[in-house]
Design an enzyme around this catalytic site. Structure first.
Site, mmCIF file in Angstrom:
data_model
loop_
_atom_site.group_PDB
_atom_site.id
_atom_site.type_symbol
_atom_site.label_atom_id
_atom_site.label_comp_id
_atom_site.label_asym_id
_atom_site.label_seq_id
_atom_site.Cartn_x
_atom_site.Cartn_y
_atom_site.Cartn_z
ATOM 1 N N SER A 86 -69.564 -20.867 24.565
ATOM 2 C CA SER A 86 -68.544 -20.509 25.763
ATOM 3 C C SER A 86 -68.793 -21.394 26.903
ATOM 4 O O SER A 86 -69.106 -22.399 26.983
ATOM 5 C CB SER A 86 -68.412 -18.981 25.722
ATOM 6 O OG SER A 86 -67.249 -18.654 26.239
ATOM 7 N N ASP A 118 -60.577 -20.299 16.946
ATOM 8 C CA ASP A 118 -60.981 -20.041 18.143
ATOM 9 C C ASP A 118 -59.679 -20.377 19.406
ATOM 10 O O ASP A 118 -59.581 -21.679 19.224
ATOM 11 C CB ASP A 118 -62.309 -20.368 18.874
ATOM 12 C CG ASP A 118 -62.433 -20.059 20.208
ATOM 13 O OD1 ASP A 118 -61.996 -19.197 20.884
ATOM 14 O OD2 ASP A 118 -63.854 -20.614 20.500
ATOM 15 N N HIS A 145 -64.694 -17.630 17.825
ATOM 16 C CA HIS A 145 -65.726 -18.199 18.998
ATOM 17 C C HIS A 145 -66.976 -18.117 18.841
ATOM 18 O O HIS A 145 -67.631 -17.152 18.544
ATOM 19 C CB HIS A 145 -65.256 -17.052 20.093
ATOM 20 C CG HIS A 145 -65.417 -17.836 21.675
ATOM 21 N ND1 HIS A 145 -64.942 -19.089 21.983
ATOM 22 C CD2 HIS A 145 -65.894 -17.154 22.805
ATOM 23 C CE1 HIS A 145 -65.518 -19.075 23.320
ATOM 24 N NE2 HIS A 145 -66.093 -17.999 23.669
#
Lengths: 482, 482
Positions: free
Chosen positions: A171, A420, A445
Site C-alpha cells: 500500500s 484491489d 490489497h
C-alpha cells in the site's frame, strides 16, 4: 455529498459535503493478530526531525522491530519493511510473507516505523499540534529515516556490514518501498512494492478507475449485486427525506444512533456505505481474515449473496453491511459515524493526503455503481487548507518521484491484486527487465504480502514464487559483484 | 596552524589555528568577463523555501538566466546549468562550452541560480541571519528547486513540453549535476559533471590526495619548484619569530599591512600561501584567463619560473605570489587577509561545508610540499558548531547520494582535469557504460566547461568532442523513445 478515496490501507478520506471536514478512516485491527509467533525485539534509533535542512536540530526516536533469529551474519540479507501510515507492530503482524521466506534466505527481518505513527512521534503529544510540529510528516523525510536506519543497522550489527537489503512494503508502504529504491539505490538492492498506487496522482490515472474496479468485484460477487447497490443510492435519498423513512432505515440497519436529518442519510450514511464497499474490495481475501474487520473467506461473495437474495433492495444492503461490520456477531448495533472516528493513523494520513499525497478519485454512477462525484482539485485545496493549515502541493510527488517516467530506476517489483481498487493506480505492466509488474488475478490489497494459506488461489502462489525468484536473483547479482 | 581545503571553485576553508574562525575564500572575478556576447534574459521563479516539509510555507524567488535564441521549439533540447555557490551570472559567463555547443544542438540555454547565492535569497537580507533562516541552504533543497524550475520551463515555454533536458555543472555545480541525474532522472536525460569531487567525503578518498596533486603540478612547473615551496614553510616560521624578520617579509612581499606578530606569519601568511598554490593548481589553464585572478597562460610554469630563478627561496616565493595576485600590475600591495575577506559566496559555502558538505582534506609535508596538518573531524565539528550554530552531519551526503555505490545511476559524464586538485575526489574511471569518466591530462579545474580556445591542449579538445558525442547519444535515445 462528496467523497475522495485516499487513505491507503483501507480507505477513503471523506470530504463530507459542505462541512469541509476531512474525516479519513484508518485500518484498526479488530480481530486477533494472525500469527502471534512473529517475534521481534523493539528498538529505537535517533533521527533528525529534518534531514534536508538545518533550520531545526530537533531529533526523535524512531521505533523499529527486529528479528535476527534466521540471520547468520556473514553479510546475509536484511529484509526491511518500509513502514506506512500506522503502528508498525500491526504491519509486522500482517506481513507474513516476509516471515515466511526469511528462514530460507537466512534473512534478518526489520520493520521500520514511519515517523508520526505508532510510537515514533517527533514531538510526543504535540506532534500533531500544528504545521510547525507536524510539517515534517512527509514521504521524503520517512525515506531518509529508512536510509539512516539501514546505515545504522549495517554498521552496528555484527556480520551485517556488507548485508544486502531488500525493501518490502504494501500500500503506501509499497509506494515507499518503490520510491526508496528509486531514491536510495545504495541502501537497497531492490524493492517489492505490493499494491503500491504510485500512479494514483494528478493526471496519471483516470480518477474513476478505482470505483470501476470495485463495481466489477461486486458484479462478479453475485449476479445483480452491483445493480442493487447502484439502485440503493436513489432509494436511500428518497427514504431519507421523511422522518418515518429515516426511522425505518435506522431500524433496518440496527444503527447505534438514529438518523435524525436528511443529511444523515444522504451524506453520512451513503458515504459510510461507499466506504464499506470500498473496504470490502480491498480485503476480498480467499480465506477468513481480520485485516480491517473479521470477515469470512471471499467476503464480497458472501455480502453479495445477502444483497441479492433479499426481496427488498435496502434490506439486502443492510444485510450486506451487517456482515461486514458484525461478522463475529459481537456488535449490538452499527455505527455509521465510524468512518469519522479518528485514530492517529487516520489523522496522519489525512495530513499526508492534504499536503503532498494528492491522490484523486471520483465516481460517476455510469462506469461504476456509485453516485456522481467529480474530483475537484480546488475544493480539495481549500478543504485541506482549512483542515490542516497547509497548502497542498498536488504536483510535487510527480516531480519528486518521476510520475510515469521512472524507467531510469531498476530492481523494483510492482505487484497488484486485480480485485484491489488501488491496482488502478499501480504499475500493472512491466516497464523494463528490472521493473517487473506482477498481477494477481484473484488478489485483493497486497494479498501476496500476507502469509501463505491453504486457501490461497494459484495466482498468488505463483506471484510469491516469482517474487522469491526475483529477490534471489537480486541477491545473486549482489553477491557476485562483491 | 591548520587548514581545511573545502570551498570548491577555488579554494580552501581556512580554520585559523586557535580562533576556530572559518574563513573561506570564494572566487570573485577580477578580470573582464570572457565573452560579453553571451546574452540572456533574467527571470525569477517562485519556490518553496522547504520542499520536503510543511513546517513553513515561506517562498522565495529563484533567479535564472535563459537564452532561447537557438531553441526552435518542437521539443528541442534544454541545456540546464545547475548553479553552484555564487552569483549565477558569473557561471553563465564562465561556462563557454554550453554557449559554444548550444547552436549546433538548437538548445535552449538556462542557468539556474543556487538558493542563498547571488540574487536568490530566501529571506532577503536576513537570509544569513541564523540557522532558522539559513538552514534551508542544502544541496537537496537546491536540487528540488531545479526540478520544479524545469517543470515550469517545460510547461510554460511553447515547444518545450517534450524537451529533453541535459544538466551541466562544474565543481560543486558538477556535483549537483551528477546528483540531479541520480535523484531526478525524470527531470534530466543526462548530466555533464565537470570537476565534480563527489567522492571528496569522509572515508571515500585519502584526505591528502589534493595536496599531492598540487605538489605534482608544481614539480612539473619547473624543476625544483616544489622543493623550494617545501622549504619555504620552515623559513617563514624562522623569519617570523623576530620583528626584523617580519619587517623584511612585509617588505619582500609588498604587503598592504605589516606582519605584526609571529602568528601573522606562521598562521595567516602560510595559510594565504597555501591557498595561493591551491588556487593556482585549479586555474592552471593553457591560455590567459581571469577565473580567479587575471593570469597568464600556464600560470604555474610562470610562477615556478620566478620561484626557481631567484637566489633566495623566500624572494622567489614572493615573486611567485606577486605574479598570482598582481599579474596586471594594478595592485600596489598584497593583502594576506584576502582569504579572510568574505563575500556572500564565501559565507554560503562555509555554511554548506559546516553542515552537510564535510569534505576532508589534509597535508603531511611528506607526500606533498606543504606542512603537516591532519584532518581532525572533532575539531571540524566543534569549529563549525561554534561558527554557524549547526551540528554538521558528516556522513549524510554518503547516505543521501550513495558514496561510491552509485552504479544504479546512468547517463552521467564525470570529467576531470588531472592538474586539478579536486580531481582527487572525482570519478576518474568509468563505472559502467553510462557512467563515463573522461580525464583531461592537461586540464585544470573544469577546463572543458570553458569556451574553446586556440591554445586548448589536445586532451581538452578530445574531451569536449567525446562529451558532445555522448550528449548526442542521450538525445538520440530520448527522441527514439518518444
Amino acid at each position: 455529498m462528496s467523497h475522495v478515496a485516499a487513505c491507503l490501507v483501507c480507505l477513503s478520506v471523506v470530504l463530507t459535503g459542505g462541512t469541509g471536514l476531512l474525516t479519513p478512516r484508518f485500518p484498526r485491527p479488530k480481530g486477533p493478530v494472525l500469527r502471534s509467533e512473529y517475534s521481534y525485539d523493539t528498538k529505537y534509533f535517533t533521527q533528525p526531525v529534518d534531514h534536508f535542512s538545518f533550520a531545526t536540530s530537533d531529533t526523535f526516536d524512531q521505533r523499529y522491530l527486529i528479528n535476527r533469529k534466521y540471520f547468520e551474519g556473514d553479510g546475509g540479507p536484511i529484509f526491511f519493511y518500509t513502514g506506512n501510515e500506522g503502528d508498525i507492530t500491526w504491519f509486522g503482524d500482517n506481513t507474513g510473507f516476509m516471515w515466511d521466506i526469511a528462514p530460507k534466505f537466512k534473512a534478518m527481518v526489520v520493520f521500520a516505523e514511519h515517523r508520526y505513527y505508532g510510537d515514533s512521534m517527533p514531538y510526543g503529544k504535540d506532534s500533531y499540534k500544528d504545521p510547525r510540529h507536524l510539517g515534517y510528516l512527509t514521504a521524503e523525510q520517512a525515506l531518509a529515516d529508512f536510509a539512516r536506519l539501514i546505515t545504522h543497522l549495517k554498521s552496528s550489527i555484527p556480520g551485517a556490514a556488507d548485508s544486502p537489503v531488500v525493501a518490502f512494503g504494501g500500500s503506501y508502504g509499497g509506494m515507499l518501498a518503490a520510491w526508496f529504491r528509486m531514491k536510495y539505490p545504495s541502501s537497497v538492492i531492490g524493492s517489492l512494492a505490493a499494491s503500491a498506487p504510485v500512479w494514483q496522482f494528478e493526471g496519471l490515472t483516470p480518477c474513476g478507475s478505482q470505483y470501476s474496479i470495485i463495481t466489477q468485484d461486486f458484479q462478479k460477487g453475485s449476479p445483480g449485486c452491483d445493480t442493487r447497490i447502484r439502485k440503493s443510492w436513489d432509494l436511500l435519498n428518497q427514504i431519507g427525506q421523511t422522518a418515518a423513512g429515516r426511522e425505518k432505515l435506522s431500524s433496518m440497519f440496527s444503527l447505534c444512533s438514529p438518523l435524525n436529518t436528511t443529511k444523515d442519510v444522504t451524506v453520512t450514511m451513503t458515504q459510510w456505505l461507499l466506504n464499506t464497499w470500498f473496504n470490502l474490495a480491498m480485503v476480498d481475501y480467499p480465506y477468513p481474515a481480520s485485516f480491517l474487520e473479521p470477515l469470512p473467506a471471499w467476503p464480497i461473495k458472501e455480502v453479495c449473496s445477502l444483497i441479492t437474495k433479499s426481496l427488498d433492495v435496502l434490506e439486502g444492503i443492510a444485510a450486506g453491511a451487517t456482515l461486514y461490520y458484525n461478522y463475529t456477531g459481537q456488535a449490538t448495533c452499527l455505527n455509521i459515524q465510524e468512518s469519522a472516528v479518528s485514530s492517529l493513523g487516520d489523522l496522519g494520513w489525512s495530513f499526508q493526503f492534504c499536503s503532498e499525497m494528492t491522490m484523486p478519485s471520483c465516481s460517476d454512477g455510469v462506469h461504476d455503481m456509485f453516485f456522481p462525484e467529480p474530483w475537484n482539485l480546488t475544493a480539495y485545496m481549500a478543504q485541506c487548507k482549512s483542515a490542516w493549515k497547509v497548502t497542498p502541493r498536488p504536483y510535487w510527488i510527480l516531480q519528486q518521484f518521476g510520475g510515469k517516467n521512472i524507467t531510469a530506476a531498476s530492481n523494483i517489483i510492482f505487484s497488484n491484486g486485480l480485485l484491489d481498487p488501488w491496482s488502478a493506480g499501480g504499475v500493472t505492466e512491466s516497464l523494463s527487465d528490472s521493473l517487473v509488474a506482477i498481477t494477481i488475478a484473484d488478489g485483493a490489497h497486497h494479498l501476496d504480502l500476507r502469509s501463505s494459506n491453504p486457501a490461497d488461489p494459484q495466482s498468488v502462489i505463483e506471484a510469491r514464487e516469482q517474487e522469491v525468484e526475483i529477490i534471489r536473483e537480486w541477491l545473486q547479482q549482489y553477491y557476485s559483484g562483491l
